[in-house]
Design an enzyme around this catalytic site. Structure first.
Site, PDB file in Angstrom:
ATOM      1  N   ARG A  28       0.839  -1.208   0.000  1.00  0.00           N
ATOM      2  CA  ARG A  28       0.000   0.000   0.000  1.00  0.00           C
ATOM      3  C   ARG A  28       0.865   1.245   0.000  1.00  0.00           C
ATOM      4  O   ARG A  28       1.740   1.385   0.854  1.00  0.00           O
ATOM      5  CB  ARG A  28      -0.907   0.014   1.236  1.00  0.00           C
ATOM      6  CG  ARG A  28      -2.030  -0.984   1.150  1.00  0.00           C
ATOM      7  CD  ARG A  28      -2.768  -1.097   2.473  1.00  0.00           C
ATOM      8  NE  ARG A  28      -3.455  -2.368   2.544  1.00  0.00           N
ATOM      9  CZ  ARG A  28      -4.754  -2.537   2.324  1.00  0.00           C
ATOM     10  NH1 ARG A  28      -5.503  -1.504   2.049  1.00  0.00           N
ATOM     11  NH2 ARG A  28      -5.298  -3.724   2.400  1.00  0.00           N
ATOM     12  N   SER A 143     -22.449 -14.286   9.989  1.00  0.00           N
ATOM     13  CA  SER A 143     -21.846 -13.106   9.396  1.00  0.00           C
ATOM     14  C   SER A 143     -21.794 -13.231   7.871  1.00  0.00           C
ATOM     15  O   SER A 143     -21.351 -14.250   7.343  1.00  0.00           O
ATOM     16  CB  SER A 143     -20.427 -12.968   9.977  1.00  0.00           C
ATOM     17  OG  SER A 143     -19.778 -11.849   9.466  1.00  0.00           O
ATOM     18  N   SER A 195     -19.176  -2.120   1.013  1.00  0.00           N
ATOM     19  CA  SER A 195     -18.277  -1.035   0.642  1.00  0.00           C
ATOM     20  C   SER A 195     -17.488  -1.290  -0.631  1.00  0.00           C
ATOM     21  O   SER A 195     -17.104  -0.349  -1.310  1.00  0.00           O
ATOM     22  CB  SER A 195     -17.320  -0.740   1.789  1.00  0.00           C
ATOM     23  OG  SER A 195     -16.609  -1.893   2.154  1.00  0.00           O
ATOM     24  N   HIS A 223     -21.834   3.029   4.799  1.00  0.00           N
ATOM     25  CA  HIS A 223     -21.930   3.597   3.444  1.00  0.00           C
ATOM     26  C   HIS A 223     -23.378   3.891   3.051  1.00  0.00           C
ATOM     27  O   HIS A 223     -23.671   4.103   1.879  1.00  0.00           O
ATOM     28  CB  HIS A 223     -21.278   2.671   2.417  1.00  0.00           C
ATOM     29  CG  HIS A 223     -19.812   2.573   2.619  1.00  0.00           C
ATOM     30  ND1 HIS A 223     -18.921   3.500   2.107  1.00  0.00           N
ATOM     31  CD2 HIS A 223     -19.065   1.680   3.328  1.00  0.00           C
ATOM     32  CE1 HIS A 223     -17.695   3.172   2.474  1.00  0.00           C
ATOM     33  NE2 HIS A 223     -17.749   2.077   3.217  1.00  0.00           N
ATOM     34  N   LYS A 254     -17.864   9.733   6.762  1.00  0.00           N
ATOM     35  CA  LYS A 254     -18.073   9.655   5.314  1.00  0.00           C
ATOM     36  C   LYS A 254     -19.096  10.719   4.894  1.00  0.00           C
ATOM     37  O   LYS A 254     -18.726  11.867   4.700  1.00  0.00           O
ATOM     38  CB  LYS A 254     -18.427   8.223   4.930  1.00  0.00           C
ATOM     39  CG  LYS A 254     -17.287   7.268   5.383  1.00  0.00           C
ATOM     40  CD  LYS A 254     -17.359   5.899   4.836  1.00  0.00           C
ATOM     41  CE  LYS A 254     -16.402   4.931   5.492  1.00  0.00           C
ATOM     42  NZ  LYS A 254     -14.987   5.103   5.209  1.00  0.00           N
ATOM     43  N   THR A 283     -10.651   4.686  26.312  1.00  0.00           N
ATOM     44  CA  THR A 283      -9.991   5.549  25.322  1.00  0.00           C
ATOM     45  C   THR A 283     -10.569   6.956  25.455  1.00  0.00           C
ATOM     46  O   THR A 283     -11.729   7.130  25.867  1.00  0.00           O
ATOM     47  CB  THR A 283     -10.196   4.982  23.897  1.00  0.00           C
ATOM     48  OG1 THR A 283      -9.392   5.718  22.984  1.00  0.00           O
ATOM     49  CG2 THR A 283     -11.632   5.033  23.437  1.00  0.00           C
ATOM     50  N   THR A 369      -8.255  -6.524   0.545  1.00  0.00           N
ATOM     51  CA  THR A 369      -9.507  -5.753   0.608  1.00  0.00           C
ATOM     52  C   THR A 369     -10.562  -6.435  -0.256  1.00  0.00           C
ATOM     53  O   THR A 369     -11.747  -6.477   0.088  1.00  0.00           O
ATOM     54  CB  THR A 369      -9.252  -4.301   0.139  1.00  0.00           C
ATOM     55  OG1 THR A 369      -8.153  -3.784   0.878  1.00  0.00           O
ATOM     56  CG2 THR A 369     -10.451  -3.421   0.356  1.00  0.00           C
TER      57      THR A 369
HETATM   58  C1  LIG Z   1     -18.300  -1.048   5.828  1.00  0.00           C
HETATM   59  C2  LIG Z   1     -17.414  -0.251   6.720  1.00  0.00           C
HETATM   60  N1  LIG Z   1     -17.613  -0.326   8.045  1.00  0.00           N
HETATM   61  C3  LIG Z   1     -16.839   0.379   8.907  1.00  0.00           C
HETATM   62  C4  LIG Z   1     -15.833   1.198   8.444  1.00  0.00           C
HETATM   63  C5  LIG Z   1     -15.027   1.990   9.428  1.00  0.00           C
HETATM   64  O1  LIG Z   1     -15.450   3.327   9.413  1.00  0.00           O
HETATM   65  P1  LIG Z   1     -14.550   4.451  10.098  1.00  0.00           P
HETATM   66  O2  LIG Z   1     -13.751   5.055   9.003  1.00  0.00           O
HETATM   67  O3  LIG Z   1     -15.505   5.400  10.735  1.00  0.00           O
HETATM   68  O4  LIG Z   1     -13.704   3.752  11.105  1.00  0.00           O
HETATM   69  C6  LIG Z   1     -15.589   1.303   7.074  1.00  0.00           C
HETATM   70  C7  LIG Z   1     -14.489   2.186   6.602  1.00  0.00           C
HETATM   71  O5  LIG Z   1     -14.185   2.381   5.482  1.00  0.00           O
HETATM   72  C8  LIG Z   1     -16.397   0.561   6.188  1.00  0.00           C
HETATM   73  O6  LIG Z   1     -16.202   0.631   4.867  1.00  0.00           O
END
Ligand SMILES: Cc1ncc(COP(=O)(O)O)c(C=O)c1O
Length: 401
Positions: A28, A143, A195, A223, A254, A283, A369
């Site tokens: 990456r 899942s 995503s 998303h 987003k 945290t 990915t």
């Molecule tokens: C489907 C999905 N869930 C969760 C996340 C995590 O989101 P965040 O960027 O708020 O950590 C992403 C990030 O791209 C995602 O695509």
């Protein structure tokens, strides 16, 4: 006895693995960009040779809210009054009135009793899923095979048994549910808009199965929020399922243009996660100014259906332009447009040429990915891209591909 000196060093082993990653074309690369509040979605790429303006086709700032003047003002006003960091975990002086207001706004958006903020949707997923699954004896997690890494992390952390159902395959999900004891605790994990593939979940069917087989439902709307539903409440709202899904996860990073994540659910579920979720408890909380900006952003997005429509219109224009240039992309009902190239090195060559010759930024989407053989481009058009930029992209893609 001669001393045995190992030839293999820790650093040497790491370097070997990194070299392999590069050789496979899966390394990456991180491009430093100078984001623009005025000309979003273009950015400046600054090198020793000078400055180049590039059009960004990868941003998940779908509605351009990160550069909305009122959102910026909410952020700066609150920072002037309340400082930058919250200075504490939520339990130790890190719950400000801004956090409370934002949680109320999120709960209203999803028509749930309450909501809980996290530092990201990734942390929200891993914490909420693992905490909930561990709450019951012998929980079985079901899942979807395309679920995001953050949900998979939650499953791993829970140490519960899991079964993966084929993507959006209701017959397979029902088969797995029907073969599990009715009284055994079960949680079904799925996304609204996937995503990478851009496919959309049959939420109502999943909820019907959950009811029939006595399971909890947990959806990732990362998303979907902001862009779907009459008020941006997500695909769950669009499919009239807000009251049927038990836990809704979303992001502020987003379509709302900020950073942070959340879950929205009933009081008991949220109180349980708040009380036992390590990723929530241990945290520091989000900066108050960020919460003020996110509240403003959600309020504006909820009211602005025209912005949502304009965004979806841009998706149509993009796909029309690709069709006009005979560029094949995967059909789906969402806003994510994917072109499969099927080879990581070729994908990188394509994105390099687009960048250097045409001022277009697309990031190669590679394994892990996406599965091997599914490498390619994921094009994200935002509400701020112009028709001229879309046309330029289609023509450049035609030349390069
Ligand atoms: C489907 C999905 N869930 C969760 C996340 C995590 O989101 P965040 O960027 O708020 O950590 C992403 C990030 O791209 C995602 O695509």
């Amino acid at each position: 006895m001669p001393t045995v000196v190992s030839e293999i060093t820790y650093e040497g082993q790491l370097a070997e693995k990194l070299a392999l990653l590069k050789q496979q074309g899966n390394y990456r690369y991180f491009l430093p960009i100078k984001k623009s509040a005025h000309n979003h979605p273009t950015f400046d790429h600054i090198t020793e040779g000078g400055k180049k303006t590039i059009v960004n086709w990868t941003s998940n700032d779908y509605l351009g809210m990160s550069v909305d003047t009122e959102v910026i003002a909410a952020f700066t006003d609150a920072a002037q009054q309340e400082g930058v960091g919250s200075g504490g975990t939520r339990n130790i002086s890190g719950t400000t009135t801004q956090h409370r207001t934002l949680e109320k706004t999120i709960a209203q958006l999803h028509q749930k009793q309450t909501a809980l903020l996290f530092t990201s949707a990734y942390v929200a997923n891993s914490t909420a899923i693992s905490t909930l699954a561990r709450a019951f004896p012998n929980t079985l997690i079901l899942s979807d095979e395309e679920n995001h890494a953050s949900m998979i992390e939650g499953v791993k952390l829970s140490r519960c048994e899991k079964r993966i159902f084929r993507h959006n395959d209701m017959a397979h999900l029902e088969f797995l549910l029907a073969n599990t004891d009715f009284d055994r605790p079960k949680i079904i994990l799925f996304e609204s808009v996937y995503s990478m593939s851009g496919s959309i979940a049959p939420i109502e069917s999943i909820c019907e199965l959950a009811k029939k087989y006595n399971a909890l439902t947990y959806i990732d709307e990362v998303h979907g929020v902001g862009m779907y539903g009459a008020h941006g409440e997500g695909v769950t709202g669009e499919q009239n399922c807000l009251d049927k899904v038990d836990v809704i996860n979303g992001t502020l990073a987003k379509s709302f243009g900020c950073v942070g994540g959340y879950v929205a659910a009933n009081e008991t579920i949220v109180d349980y996660i708040r009380s036992f979720g390590e990723g929530f408890i241990f945290t520091s909380s989000l900066p108050p100014a960020l919460c003020a900006a996110a509240t403003k952003s959600i309020e504006k997005v909820v009211e602005n259906d025209r912005l949502r429509q304009h965004f979806h219109q841009n998706v149509k224009i993009l796909r029309g332009s690709l069709l006009a240039e005979n560029i094949a992309f995967e059909e789906n009902a969402s806003h994510i447009t994917r072109i499969i190239i099927g080879d990581s090195k070729k994908t990188k060559e394509v994105t390099d040429r687009l960048f250097h010759d045409f001022g277009i930024y697309l990031q190669p989407i590679n394994y892990p990915t996406v599965p091997k053989g599914r490498e390619g481009l994921r094009i994200v058009v935002t509400a701020r891209h112009t028709s001229a930029q879309i046309e330029h992209l289609a023509k450049a893609l035609k030349r390069v591909l």
